[in-house]
Write a protein that holds these residues in place. Structure first.
Motif, short mmCIF file in Angstrom:
data_model
loop_
_atom_site.label_atom_id
_atom_site.label_comp_id
_atom_site.label_asym_id
_atom_site.label_seq_id
_atom_site.Cartn_x
_atom_site.Cartn_y
_atom_site.Cartn_z
N GLN A 1 -34.13 -41.40 46.59
CA GLN A 1 -33.41 -41.18 47.84
C GLN A 1 -31.94 -40.89 47.59
OE1 GLN A 1 -34.03 -44.70 50.27
NE2 GLN A 1 -34.16 -45.96 48.45
N THR A 2 -31.19 -40.73 48.67
CA THR A 2 -29.81 -40.24 48.62
C THR A 2 -29.01 -40.82 47.45
OG1 THR A 2 -29.79 -39.92 51.02
CG2 THR A 2 -27.66 -40.02 49.92
N ARG B 1 -40.72 -38.55 47.58
CA ARG B 1 -41.57 -39.15 46.55
C ARG B 1 -41.85 -38.08 45.50
NH1 ARG B 1 -46.34 -40.58 49.87
NH2 ARG B 1 -45.20 -39.57 51.56
N VAL C 1 -40.27 -43.23 44.44
CA VAL C 1 -39.40 -43.01 45.60
C VAL C 1 -37.98 -42.74 45.11
CG1 VAL C 1 -38.43 -44.05 47.68
CG2 VAL C 1 -40.83 -44.43 47.10
N ALA D 1 -34.74 -33.56 53.31
CA ALA D 1 -34.12 -33.88 52.02
C ALA D 1 -33.49 -32.64 51.41
CB ALA D 1 -35.15 -34.47 51.06
N LYS E 1 -34.88 -38.66 51.45
CA LYS E 1 -35.80 -39.55 50.72
C LYS E 1 -37.08 -38.78 50.41
CE LYS E 1 -38.32 -43.94 51.28
NZ LYS E 1 -38.59 -45.05 52.24
#
Length: 231
Positions: free
Chosen positions: A201-202, A194, A199, A220, A192
């Motif tokens: 994520q996966t 920014r 934001v 990440a 995850k």
């Protein structure tokens, strides 16, 4: 072009027998007119191939096909005479050109997890080529590793005005993103982050123009496509 996030849940998800696959863009039996690629980038498939299974011999032409093995080991054979094994942390680039036949098999007793990525070439009907390199960004974290470009200063050479880079970013670390081309496509393999306060994520990706600062909210694994304005 405004920034937008391509959410993981909007990917096509097909689980059929030995293959569990997620398609970022329309592919095979999964078609969505909203997701037909970005610039020269046409396919990102996240595949999990069951033990002792795989894709039998089939053909491609006029496509740049990049495979990144995340875990396990993939075995490859092709009509150019290549017989190779691609373990986790290695990349394969097959420029299909005028046409090539190949197979991709998991000849082990454990699943193989990989990304297969297709880009349109900017030169058609060229001689097919095969390239492979070991470069796992987890070995040298918190920096970009430039994997693919149209010049000879990266490990893999592509027939397209695009640069593909990878990074493994530890939680709390930041990483600058400074493109040389027109358009960014940042795909989060895991974790995850920014990106300019968005934001991601996966399984998500973000499309945007210009520079960015990436801040890791967790460890990440990232894949960055620096793309031309159009294919």
């Amino acid at each position: 072009m405004n920034n937008y996030i391509h959410k993981s849940e909007n990917r096509g998800h097909i689980k059929a027998g030995w293959l569990d696959t997620k398609h970022s863009f329309s592919f095979g039996s999964w078609q969505d007119p909203r997701y037909m690629g970005v610039s020269a980038l046409r396919v990102i498939n996240e595949d999990i191939i069951a033990a002792n299974q795989g894709f039998g011999r089939h053909g491609h032409d006029n496509m740049e096909i990049l495979t990144y093995v995340l875990s396990g080991r993939l075995s490859h054979q092709d009509s150019m005479g290549n017989i190779e094994h691609i373990p986790a942390g290695e990349w394969q680039l097959m420029s299909a050109g005028t046409g090539v036949q190949h197979s991709e098999m998991n000849a082990t007793d454990q699943p193989v997890h990989l990304l297969q990525i297709w880009l349109y070439p900017n030169v058609r009907n060229a001689e097919p080529t095969y390239q492979q390199v070991k470069l796992d960004p987890r070995d040298q974290p918190n920096q970009w590793h430039h994997i693919v470009s149209p010049t000879q200063d990266t490990p893999l050479f592509i027939r397209q005005d695009a640069v593909i880079s990878a990074a493994y970013l530890h939680e709390g670390k930041t990483l600058a993103l400074a493109p040389q081309k027109a358009l960014n496509y940042l795909h989060v393999i895991e974790g995850k982050v920014r990106v300019n306060d968005s934001v991601v994520q996966t399984g998500d990706a973000i499309v945007f123009e210009g520079n960015a600062e990436i801040i890791a909210d967790t460890d990440a694994h990232l894949l960055w496509f620096d793309l031309p304005a159009k294919a």
